[in-house]
Structure formats: C-alpha cells, structure tokens
Design a protein around this motif. Structure first.
Motif, PDB file in Angstrom:
ATOM      1  N   TYR A  66       0.540  -1.214   0.007  1.00 58.31           N
ATOM      2  CA  TYR A  66      -0.077  -0.029  -0.063  1.00 58.31           C
ATOM      3  C   TYR A  66       0.991   1.099  -0.027  1.00 58.31           C
ATOM      4  N   GLN A  67       1.829   1.284  -0.876  1.00 58.63           N
ATOM      5  CA  GLN A  67       2.659   2.554  -1.131  1.00 58.63           C
ATOM      6  C   GLN A  67       2.325   3.149  -2.425  1.00 58.63           C
ATOM      7  N   TYR A  68       2.302   4.459  -2.755  1.00 58.96           N
ATOM      8  CA  TYR A  68       2.195   5.016  -3.881  1.00 58.96           C
ATOM      9  C   TYR A  68       2.615   6.148  -4.210  1.00 58.96           C
ATOM     10  N   MET A  69       3.565   6.023  -5.224  1.00 58.52           N
ATOM     11  CA  MET A  69       4.519   7.111  -5.678  1.00 58.52           C
ATOM     12  C   MET A  69       4.060   8.424  -5.925  1.00 58.52           C
ATOM     13  N   LYS A  70       2.565   8.726  -6.373  1.00 59.48           N
ATOM     14  CA  LYS A  70       2.226   9.663  -6.905  1.00 59.48           C
ATOM     15  C   LYS A  70       0.563   9.866  -6.301  1.00 59.48           C
ATOM     16  N   TYR A  71      -0.062  11.064  -6.041  1.00 58.79           N
ATOM     17  CA  TYR A  71      -1.430  11.188  -5.446  1.00 58.79           C
ATOM     18  C   TYR A  71      -2.166  10.775  -6.216  1.00 58.79           C
ATOM     19  N   ASP A  72      -1.943  10.762  -7.649  1.00 59.30           N
ATOM     20  CA  ASP A  72      -3.290  10.300  -8.687  1.00 59.30           C
ATOM     21  C   ASP A  72      -3.312   8.814  -8.307  1.00 59.30           C
ATOM     22  N   THR A  73      -2.271   8.091  -8.266  1.00 60.12           N
ATOM     23  CA  THR A  73      -2.453   6.739  -8.147  1.00 60.12           C
ATOM     24  C   THR A  73      -2.760   6.530  -7.008  1.00 60.12           C
ATOM     25  N   LEU A  74      -2.774   7.083  -5.992  1.00 61.97           N
ATOM     26  CA  LEU A  74      -3.380   6.930  -4.464  1.00 61.97           C
ATOM     27  C   LEU A  74      -4.910   6.869  -4.709  1.00 61.97           C
ATOM     28  N   VAL A  75      -5.259   8.201  -5.325  1.00 62.40           N
ATOM     29  CA  VAL A  75      -6.605   8.399  -5.691  1.00 62.40           C
ATOM     30  C   VAL A  75      -7.346   7.282  -6.501  1.00 62.40           C
ATOM     31  N   SER A  76      -6.630   6.916  -7.425  1.00 57.37           N
ATOM     32  CA  SER A  76      -7.043   5.826  -8.518  1.00 57.37           C
ATOM     33  C   SER A  76      -7.344   4.274  -7.596  1.00 57.37           C
ATOM     34  N   ASP A  77      -6.500   4.113  -6.468  1.00 61.25           N
ATOM     35  CA  ASP A  77      -6.796   2.967  -5.944  1.00 61.25           C
ATOM     36  C   ASP A  77      -7.469   3.124  -4.481  1.00 61.25           C
ATOM     37  N   ILE A  78      -8.258   4.251  -4.504  1.00 62.88           N
ATOM     38  CA  ILE A  78      -9.125   4.320  -3.407  1.00 62.88           C
ATOM     39  C   ILE A  78      -9.829   3.022  -2.828  1.00 62.88           C
ATOM     40  N   PRO A  79     -10.461   2.328  -3.773  1.00 55.63           N
ATOM     41  CA  PRO A  79     -11.201   0.923  -3.229  1.00 55.63           C
ATOM     42  C   PRO A  79     -10.404   0.032  -2.503  1.00 55.63           C
ATOM     43  N   VAL A  80      -9.078  -0.099  -2.872  1.00 58.48           N
ATOM     44  CA  VAL A  80      -8.204  -0.928  -2.073  1.00 58.48           C
ATOM     45  C   VAL A  80      -7.678   0.266  -0.833  1.00 58.48           C
ATOM     46  N   ALA A  81      -6.972   1.291  -1.089  1.00 58.74           N
ATOM     47  CA  ALA A  81      -6.174   2.095  -0.350  1.00 58.74           C
ATOM     48  C   ALA A  81      -7.110   2.409   0.908  1.00 58.74           C
ATOM     49  N   ALA A  82      -7.996   2.832   0.924  1.00 61.68           N
ATOM     50  CA  ALA A  82      -9.034   3.336   2.023  1.00 61.68           C
ATOM     51  C   ALA A  82      -9.220   2.364   3.016  1.00 61.68           C
ATOM     52  N   PRO A  83      -9.802   0.875   2.555  1.00 64.32           N
ATOM     53  CA  PRO A  83      -9.935  -0.235   3.466  1.00 64.32           C
ATOM     54  C   PRO A  83      -8.592  -0.622   4.256  1.00 64.32           C
ATOM     55  N   ALA A  84      -7.187  -0.254   3.672  1.00 62.52           N
ATOM     56  CA  ALA A  84      -6.246  -0.746   4.059  1.00 62.52           C
ATOM     57  C   ALA A  84      -5.876   0.129   5.250  1.00 62.52           C
ATOM     58  N   LEU A  85      -6.369   1.375   4.948  1.00 66.70           N
ATOM     59  CA  LEU A  85      -6.023   2.584   5.971  1.00 66.70           C
ATOM     60  C   LEU A  85      -6.871   1.950   7.256  1.00 66.70           C
ATOM     61  N   ARG A  86      -8.050   1.586   6.944  1.00 67.20           N
ATOM     62  CA  ARG A  86      -9.037   1.603   7.967  1.00 67.20           C
ATOM     63  C   ARG A  86      -8.364   0.156   8.969  1.00 67.20           C
ATOM     64  N   GLU A  87      -7.864  -0.895   8.243  1.00 69.87           N
ATOM     65  CA  GLU A  87      -7.186  -1.926   8.728  1.00 69.87           C
ATOM     66  C   GLU A  87      -6.211  -1.682   9.570  1.00 69.87           C
TER      67      GLU A  87
END
Length: 291
Positions: free
Chosen positions: A251-272
C-alpha cells in the motif's frame, strides 16, 4: 572512485525524515500509562470523538508525544478530524505544514516543502471527499468504536459510550499532567462530574497516508492516543500513544493520482491499519502494559 550506491533526491528525503525521527525517539521518552495504578475494569465509559478525516499529507507527522503538549489531545492532531460542526475550532490554528511538524519540526518541514508539493497537498485536501465519492458510508470512527466495544464486551466488561466528546476536538476531559508536572490542555468538560464506571477511556485515533517529501511514496500511518482516568474519582492514570507498525512495502503510492485511483483498496487498508491497534488498546484498558 565511482559511487556504487548513489543517493537519489527521493532517498535523500526519506533518509532525512528517518534521521529526524530516529533522533527524536532516541533522545526523548513518550508518556506511558501507569498500569500499576488500576486493575482490569468491570465497567468503562468510552468518550466519543469526532468523525475521522481520511487524509493524505506531504511531510513528516510525528505521532508520539515526544514533547509537551504532545500530538494527540492537542491542536496538532485537530487537522485529522472533520471540523464542520466542531465547537473548538481554534482561531489561531496553524496551517497544514505546521500541523505536520507536531510543534517540533517546523523549520525542517518548511525547507522540505516546495511549490510543487504545495500544489499537490492542496489537491490532497480533497482526499476525504474523494474517498466518500467512491466508498459512500466509509467511516473509520464508527468501525473503530464498534471493534473496541465488541472486544471489551467479549471479556465481560460493561461498555458505555459517552457522546460528550462527539462535537469537540479530543482534549483531556479532567486534570492531567506529565511526569514533570506540566499540565496537558483541557477541553470544555474539565469541570464535568465523575462517571459511574471503573475507567473513563479517552481515545484520539488518526489514520492517514503520508509522503515524507514530494518525491517519496505515500504510505499508511495510524496511531491512537489513549488517556485513562478512574471514572469515579477522576484520578488521571496516564496517557500513551499506540502506533501502527508499517512493515514492508504494501500500500505505497508514488503519486497522489495513483493513490486516488486505488481508493477502493487504499481506504480499507488504512482502516485496517487503525483497527490493528484495538488489541493493544484493549490490553491497556485491562491494565496490561503495552510497550
């Protein structure tokens, strides 16, 4: 002789951030709850807190209470909560990049932030809205409290949720001080009456994606500030910060746009990440020391 291991700008930024954090952890001691002052409770009151913001920041955020007044339960953590209806929005609230310094690294952070990073950070201020647009109903506060309550009740502890802190930034409810006698900031409930429970538990969870600098990847960060009181006498039992251990490169993202595009995965990972701290919090409530 040719340098076989060149230091790139990205690596230089990461090393600088790591060096600063290493210096702080090596020289200063974070407050700890004194678990010898109480026994495993039969009843607890958990003070509610505002909605958690799903944030993405550039800079070094220091979660532990290395210096008075610390990070959690102070204005330095206010940025990580939704402030639309809160009663304590400070008129002198510092801008984001000073929040990131937690009152310790202001000058260093200022030197790290470039015009490009400022533009990216301005866009990242909409990250919470972007998450809700993709995942309606995403609510880390609700999930954290549900997990904590379930875990405590599974051990036979009666749990009451107090909504007194719902519309105020997290602050110490009753008188509290560090080991040197320095008083912690109090909130609007400082004169409130005792509660009918063995413990009053205050919590200040934050969870966010952080890039140490504009050339570094965003990665998960989560911590929970904990303050404990004897519910019936209002005796302060101590405060502590539980920190998510972010091992590996998931769950590492080199660009902010990449983080946004992966929200369905990135957000639950943050909750975890923030939910992973619940077992440590349960141990602390049960008078079991957490290192």
């Amino acid at each position: 002789m040719k340098n076989l291991f060149p230091v790139t700008p990205a690596l230089r930024g990461l090393l600088a951030g790591a060096a600063m954090l290493s210096l702080l952890t090596g020289c200063l001691n974070a407050p700890m709850v004194d678990t010898t002052k109480y026994s495993a409770p039969k009843s607890v009151v958990i003070e509610d807190f505002p909605d958690m913001k799903v944030a993405a920041v550039i800079g070094v955020v220091v979660p532990k209470s290395y210096a008075f007044p610390g990070f959690h339960f102070s204005r330095h953590a206010d940025f990580f909560y939704m402030d639309d209806e809160l009663n304590e929005l400070p008129a002198d609230a510092p801008p984001l990049f000073q929040y990131q310094s937690a009152g310790i690294l202001n000058a260093a952070i200022g030197n790290m932030v470039t015009g490009s990073e400022e533009k990216t950070q301005k866009r990242a201020e909409g990250f919470h809205g972007a998450v809700l647009a993709r995942l309606p109903g995403f609510d880390m506060r609700k999930d954290f409290l549900a997990s904590l309550r379930k875990s405590l009740e599974a051990q036979g502890i009666t749990v009451t949720l107090s909504d007194a802190g719902r519309r105020n930034y997290p602050r110490h409810r009753w008188a509290a001080a560090d080991a040197e006698g320095n008083k912690y900031p109090l909130g609007p409930l400082a004169s409130s009456a005792p509660v009918d429970a063995d413990l009053l538990v205050q919590i200040s969870p934050v969870a966010f994606y952080m890039a140490p600098g504009g050339l570094n990847a965003y990665f998960r960060n989560a911590s929970v500030g904990v303050a404990l009181y004897n519910g019936r006498t209002k005796q302060f039992l101590g405060r502590q910060t539980l920190v998510f251990s972010n091992g590996g490169f998931a769950y590492q993202y080199m660009k902010y746009d990449t983080l946004v595009s992966d929200i369905p995965v990135a957000a639950p990972a943050l909750r975890e990440a923030v939910l992973s701290l619940v077992p440590q919090l349960v141990d602390l409530i049960n008078a079991r020391p957490v290192k």
